[in-house]
Design a protein around this motif. Sequence first.
Motif, PDB file in Angstrom:
ATOM      1  N   GLN A  67      26.898   4.664   3.795  1.00 53.18           N
ATOM      2  CA  GLN A  67      26.811   3.636   4.828  1.00 53.18           C
ATOM      3  C   GLN A  67      28.100   2.817   4.865  1.00 53.18           C
ATOM      4  O   GLN A  67      28.615   2.386   3.843  1.00 53.18           O
ATOM      5  CB  GLN A  67      25.622   2.723   4.575  1.00 53.18           C
ATOM      6  N   LEU A  68      28.601   2.585   6.072  1.00 53.47           N
ATOM      7  CA  LEU A  68      29.825   1.815   6.272  1.00 53.47           C
ATOM      8  C   LEU A  68      29.513   0.331   6.148  1.00 53.47           C
ATOM      9  O   LEU A  68      28.674  -0.197   6.875  1.00 53.47           O
ATOM     10  CB  LEU A  68      30.424   2.116   7.651  1.00 53.47           C
ATOM     11  N   THR A  69      30.206  -0.329   5.227  1.00 53.26           N
ATOM     12  CA  THR A  69      30.024  -1.772   5.031  1.00 53.26           C
ATOM     13  C   THR A  69      31.209  -2.513   5.654  1.00 53.26           C
ATOM     14  O   THR A  69      32.230  -1.914   5.986  1.00 53.26           O
ATOM     15  CB  THR A  69      29.943  -2.119   3.536  1.00 53.26           C
ATOM     16  N   ALA A  70      31.074  -3.822   5.774  1.00 53.29           N
ATOM     17  CA  ALA A  70      32.151  -4.643   6.340  1.00 53.29           C
ATOM     18  C   ALA A  70      33.411  -4.546   5.477  1.00 53.29           C
ATOM     19  O   ALA A  70      34.525  -4.525   6.007  1.00 53.29           O
ATOM     20  CB  ALA A  70      31.696  -6.092   6.464  1.00 53.29           C
ATOM     21  N   GLU A  71      33.238  -4.481   4.161  1.00 55.08           N
ATOM     22  CA  GLU A  71      34.386  -4.369   3.253  1.00 55.08           C
ATOM     23  C   GLU A  71      35.107  -3.033   3.442  1.00 55.08           C
ATOM     24  O   GLU A  71      36.330  -2.961   3.342  1.00 55.08           O
ATOM     25  CB  GLU A  71      33.945  -4.528   1.789  1.00 55.08           C
ATOM     26  N   MET A  72      34.355  -1.984   3.701  1.00 61.42           N
ATOM     27  CA  MET A  72      34.965  -0.662   3.930  1.00 61.42           C
ATOM     28  C   MET A  72      35.678  -0.614   5.279  1.00 61.42           C
ATOM     29  O   MET A  72      36.700   0.051   5.426  1.00 61.42           O
ATOM     30  CB  MET A  72      33.896   0.430   3.860  1.00 61.42           C
ATOM     31  N   ALA A  73      35.151  -1.317   6.272  1.00 57.83           N
ATOM     32  CA  ALA A  73      35.729  -1.292   7.616  1.00 57.83           C
ATOM     33  C   ALA A  73      36.958  -2.184   7.739  1.00 57.83           C
ATOM     34  O   ALA A  73      37.821  -1.940   8.591  1.00 57.83           O
ATOM     35  CB  ALA A  73      34.678  -1.715   8.640  1.00 57.83           C
ATOM     36  N   ALA A  74      37.073  -3.201   6.909  1.00 53.07           N
ATOM     37  CA  ALA A  74      38.156  -4.186   7.021  1.00 53.07           C
ATOM     38  C   ALA A  74      39.560  -3.567   7.034  1.00 53.07           C
ATOM     39  O   ALA A  74      40.382  -3.945   7.876  1.00 53.07           O
ATOM     40  CB  ALA A  74      38.033  -5.227   5.913  1.00 53.07           C
ATOM     41  N   PRO A  75      39.887  -2.616   6.151  1.00 51.04           N
ATOM     42  CA  PRO A  75      41.247  -2.048   6.197  1.00 51.04           C
ATOM     43  C   PRO A  75      41.539  -1.303   7.503  1.00 51.04           C
ATOM     44  O   PRO A  75      42.678  -1.298   7.977  1.00 51.04           O
ATOM     45  CB  PRO A  75      41.294  -1.080   5.011  1.00 51.04           C
TER      46      PRO A  75
END
Length: 124
Positions: A67-75
């Motif tokens: 699952q894509l989290t906000a922390e993973m999407a940030a970069p």
Amino acid sequence: MNGQEYLQQLEQRLAHYYDKKPLPKAPAFVLAAELNAADEGYFIIPNLKTYSVQHNEYLYAARFDKQLTAEMAAPYLQFTKEAMAALKTTTEHMSSIYALVLICEEGIEEKALADLQKLRQHKD
């Protein structure tokens, strides 16, 4: 259809119009492609150009097994902002679009989805 099959289908569809680009070092993308289109108008002969415009599209794809989290999407969001800011333009530049394709096999966290939907970058 799983993420790998979708990625292969995407590559096949883009092959006719987009040029593959080298992948950036960070963040981890699985596909980078670029489309450059130009349009020119002439008056009677080609030496009498009345206008010229360029349209560019840059597509970057990443694949996630969990699952894509906000922390993973940030970069990925930061990459898009920095790429648009660093974009060099000319007087013939009309528009440029950066598209992120995030293939998420296990879904997207609500906060990550909200952050992705808020992203709007424009340069003309």
